[in-house]
Design a protein around this motif. Sequence first.
Motif, mmCIF file in Angstrom:
data_model
loop_
_atom_site.group_PDB
_atom_site.id
_atom_site.type_symbol
_atom_site.label_atom_id
_atom_site.label_comp_id
_atom_site.label_asym_id
_atom_site.label_seq_id
_atom_site.Cartn_x
_atom_site.Cartn_y
_atom_site.Cartn_z
ATOM 1 N N ARG A 112 0.816 -1.214 0.000
ATOM 2 C CA ARG A 112 0.000 0.000 0.000
ATOM 3 C C ARG A 112 0.850 1.264 0.000
ATOM 4 O O ARG A 112 0.397 2.323 -0.438
ATOM 5 C CB ARG A 112 -0.935 0.001 1.215
ATOM 6 N N GLU A 133 -8.075 -0.387 -4.506
ATOM 7 C CA GLU A 133 -8.075 -1.549 -3.617
ATOM 8 C C GLU A 133 -9.360 -2.350 -3.763
ATOM 9 O O GLU A 133 -9.345 -3.587 -3.816
ATOM 10 C CB GLU A 133 -7.905 -1.090 -2.171
ATOM 11 N N ILE A 160 -1.489 -3.635 -7.123
ATOM 12 C CA ILE A 160 -2.305 -4.483 -6.250
ATOM 13 C C ILE A 160 -2.102 -5.957 -6.577
ATOM 14 O O ILE A 160 -2.083 -6.812 -5.683
ATOM 15 C CB ILE A 160 -3.790 -4.086 -6.364
#
Length: 246
Positions: A112, A133, A160
Amino acid sequence: MTTAEDEAPKTEQPAQPGLPWTGRPQRADLICWFGIAASGLYALALIPIRPLLIGHHPILLELLTGSMTSIVTAGAFARIGQAPIALAVLAAVPGMIMFDPFYWWAGRRWGRGMLTIFAGRTRRGHRLVTRAEKYGHRLGWLGVILAYYLPIPAALLFVIAGWTGMRLLTFLLLDTLGALLWISLLTGLGYYLGQDAVNIAKTISHYGLWASIALVIMVIVTQQVKNRRDTTPEPAIPTPDQTPPE
């Protein structure tokens, strides 16, 4: 590209502003960071030649950049018989995906933290990270294939994919498939437009020098506006024990 250090995704927030890693960077951190920086420099370096190639060598421009305009133009050239349709599709794949593995690797190493660096620390950036996300976790492997169609930057979904543990080979196969689907759609659009698109491309090339100068100026101005926006302090959000001023 995957090392033992990459087995578990790193989710810590960056210790220093503007950097996605904590502590002293390792060699892999620097290589990955350089690859991502190189993608931006590469795009800027090619700006002056884009208008010059678009009207005469769209296949070469596809190979170098994988840009939407070059793909549509290549499809139009295929329509009038100046390029094989299969080549118009396949030539764009390397230019479109060449830097994508670095974004996967960034997600693998920094998690992240990389999303936050990429999107910015503003409210808008926070919303973008939240949306990425949500799409990334819900769609999984399908998110990589549909990355070019979704209303968020594809690079965020690639980060991601690495963050959630997708293997590199799986990512490359899915990314190539998604790129081929997107390229085929754009090539089909160019094939449909035909001579009209070719005429526009040749006009752009005719005024290529002036178009290049205009593009460079536009990029510089856009970057300056973005930097100014990112450095503008946002209003503080009251915490639950703080009462907003009357």
